[in-house]
Write an enzyme that holds these catalytic residues in place. Structure first.
Site, PDB file in Angstrom:
ATOM      1  N   SER A  45       0.791  -1.233   0.000  1.00 47.34           N
ATOM      2  CA  SER A  45       0.000   0.000   0.000  1.00 47.34           C
ATOM      3  C   SER A  45       0.822   1.280   0.000  1.00 47.34           C
ATOM      4  CB  SER A  45      -0.941   0.009   1.206  1.00 47.34           C
ATOM      5  OG  SER A  45      -0.209  -0.070   2.418  1.00 47.34           O
ATOM      6  N   THR A  67      -2.609  -6.223  -1.093  1.00 46.75           N
ATOM      7  CA  THR A  67      -3.409  -5.571  -0.059  1.00 46.75           C
ATOM      8  C   THR A  67      -4.857  -5.503  -0.516  1.00 46.75           C
ATOM      9  OG1 THR A  67      -3.063  -3.360  -0.997  1.00 46.75           O
ATOM     10  CG2 THR A  67      -1.455  -4.130   0.629  1.00 46.75           C
ATOM     11  N   ASP A 147     -23.272   0.803   5.906  1.00 44.24           N
ATOM     12  CA  ASP A 147     -22.613   0.735   4.597  1.00 44.24           C
ATOM     13  C   ASP A 147     -23.659   1.045   3.531  1.00 44.24           C
ATOM     14  OD1 ASP A 147     -21.299  -0.010   2.175  1.00 44.24           O
ATOM     15  OD2 ASP A 147     -19.938  -1.285   3.336  1.00 44.24           O
ATOM     16  N   ARG A 208      -8.029   3.650   6.761  1.00 45.24           N
ATOM     17  CA  ARG A 208      -7.064   4.567   6.168  1.00 45.24           C
ATOM     18  C   ARG A 208      -7.019   5.831   7.022  1.00 45.24           C
ATOM     19  NH1 ARG A 208      -5.303   0.819   3.893  1.00 45.24           N
ATOM     20  NH2 ARG A 208      -4.874   0.530   1.673  1.00 45.24           N
ATOM     21  N   ASP A 232      -4.525   2.826  14.276  1.00 48.31           N
ATOM     22  CA  ASP A 232      -3.482   2.085  13.564  1.00 48.31           C
ATOM     23  C   ASP A 232      -3.067   2.817  12.300  1.00 48.31           C
ATOM     24  OD1 ASP A 232      -1.855  -0.333  12.947  1.00 48.31           O
ATOM     25  OD2 ASP A 232      -3.274  -0.529  11.279  1.00 48.31           O
ATOM     26  N   GLU A 237       0.982   9.425   6.456  1.00 44.29           N
ATOM     27  CA  GLU A 237       2.003   8.416   6.766  1.00 44.29           C
ATOM     28  C   GLU A 237       3.138   8.518   5.743  1.00 44.29           C
ATOM     29  OE1 GLU A 237       0.130   4.572   6.751  1.00 44.29           O
ATOM     30  OE2 GLU A 237      -1.342   5.116   8.255  1.00 44.29           O
ATOM     31  N   HIS A 254       0.192   1.235  11.283  1.00 44.34           N
ATOM     32  CA  HIS A 254      -0.493   0.647  10.118  1.00 44.34           C
ATOM     33  C   HIS A 254      -0.127  -0.830   9.957  1.00 44.34           C
ATOM     34  CE1 HIS A 254      -2.178   1.766   5.880  1.00 44.34           C
ATOM     35  NE2 HIS A 254      -2.601   0.556   6.267  1.00 44.34           N
ATOM     36  N   GLY A 257      -3.298  -5.307   9.770  1.00 42.21           N
ATOM     37  CA  GLY A 257      -3.410  -6.427   8.837  1.00 42.21           C
ATOM     38  C   GLY A 257      -2.125  -7.200   8.639  1.00 42.21           C
ATOM     39  N   TYR A 258      -1.165  -7.022   9.550  1.00 40.97           N
ATOM     40  CA  TYR A 258       0.182  -7.558   9.331  1.00 40.97           C
ATOM     41  C   TYR A 258       0.439  -8.914   9.982  1.00 40.97           C
ATOM     42  CZ  TYR A 258       2.909  -4.080   6.778  1.00 40.97           C
ATOM     43  OH  TYR A 258       3.464  -3.300   5.795  1.00 40.97           O
TER      44      TYR A 258
END
Length: 374
Positions: A45, A67, A147, A208, A232, A237, A254, A257-258
């Site tokens: 990303s 990603t 949503d 984001r 996060d 960034e 960030h 998702g790692y």
């Protein structure tokens, strides 16, 4: 075939070496000159894939991002050049959802909160938001989904509006970054919306950074009566607003998702997409290369409750580890990117096999993502 890859894509050597000649680069600093001979480009990303980056390349046949987010990709430009593009939808949904679970359990322990019946507003009900809904519902929390795009598309789940979201005890953001349309998400939480939050609420952002106006957030928390912040992701960034740190309960670079599995899933999705592009039959699975977990099994003899679930969750992943590292290293040169590049291995709940007593129900732990031993 010359395949150019971000050096942070895990197991890339093992998965792609049979498909071509591999060239690794640093995602934040890659240049058009470096990529002029690339036939395939695989990024994460932090790389902005656009005309400026690809202007010297006339042979590119494939672009992929490992990603779920795509706001760093100029898809209009790629389409104009007839360059196929693939992302990795859902690859790290479990990782992000488990980050949220770990963070909420930290908050509950710190403030002596019983999560049963607490309300959660989940903004964005795609792969990741749905995974968060499943896990927090299993914890006994009352989850509301917002949503409007999915609702308008005919999704049959029950949705609420942002007014309901803003009244929830916890608000967790799982939207892509968009700047156009009726439901643009850039600065979705602007000054007006941030003013509606009170000191009893928790705002979690793992989507984001630009979804929250960070300057407006700083003004809000500096004015007092601040909500609990779990961040996060950040605007600008890696050059984040350092003045926000004292006001955050949990701050990380960030990496929600790692997890090793989450990143590896992205690698495999791109591997399969590139094989299809080349007319090759996929012959590898990334699971072949995953190392065993340090702790892979446990026997539970007591009745399940929130404290025991917290202990199991934090046995696999305790978000406070990453918060501590972040606060210690964010001030170092290139600290934000180095923490991501050198991220310490983190596994998912599924790597822990849990054995339960005969009369215990396994549905809670299974819904959270743990493997239930037979």
């Amino acid at each position: 075939m010359k395949i150019f890859l971000d050096s942070n894509i895990p197991f890339a050597q093992e998965m792609f070496s049979d498909l071509g000649e591999l060239h690794f680069f640093e995602g934040r600093n890659v240049t058009a000159e470096q990529l002029k001979d690339a036939d395939a480009l695989l990024v994460r990303s932090i790389t902005q894939v656009n005309e400026a980056l690809l202007c010297k390349n006339e042979r590119l046949q494939f672009v992929g991002t490992a990603t779920i987010g795509m706001d760093h990709i100029d898809k209009t430009y790629l389409s104009a050049r007839d360059i196929p593009f693939h992302s990795a939808p859902g690859c790290n949904k479990e990782s992000v959802a488990q980050y949220v679970v770990s963070a909420i359990l930290v908050h509950a322990e710190k403030h002596l909160i019983n999560l049963q019946g607490k309300t959660v507003g989940i903004v964005g009900a795609g792969n990741t938001g749905s995974a968060v809904w499943q896990k927090l519902t299993a914890l006994g929390m009352k989850c509301h989904l917002c949503d409007p795009l999915l609702e308008q598309a005919g999704d049959k789940r029950q949705f609420v509006d942002m007014k309901t979201i803003m009244e929830c005890d916890f608000i967790s953001l799982h939207v892509p970054l968009t700047v156009d349309g009726d439901y643009a998400t850039k600065h979705l939480f602007d000054q007006q919306r941030l003013r509606q939050l009170n000191q009893h609420q928790v705002l979690i952002n793992t989507s984001r950074g630009d979804v929250i106006n960070n300057q407006a957030l700083l003004e809000r928390v500096e004015s007092g009566s601040l909500p609990t912040l779990i961040l996060d992701v950040w605007e600008n960034e890696p050059n984040i607003e350092m003045a926000l740190l004292p006001y955050t309960d949990i701050a990380t670079p960030h990496i929600a998702g790692y997890s090793l599995e989450g990143k590896a899933n992205g690698t495999e999705i791109l591997y399969r997409a590139l094989c299809q592009q080349l007319g090759e039959t996929p012959s590898k699975k990334v699971s072949q290369f995953l190392p065993p977990a340090v702790v892979d099994s446990i026997q539970i003899n007591a009745e399940l409750n929130q404290n025991l679930v917290k202990s199991l969750v934090h046995l696999v992943y305790d978000v406070r580890r990453d918060d501590n590292i972040f606060r210690a290293e964010i001030g170092l040169p290139n600290g934000f990117d180095l923490m991501r590049k050198n991220y310490r291995e983190r596994r998912e709940f599924s790597t822990l096999n849990v054995s339960l007593g005969a009369n215990q129900e396994a549905h809670l732990l299974a819904a959270l993502g743990f493997t239930i031993a037979n």
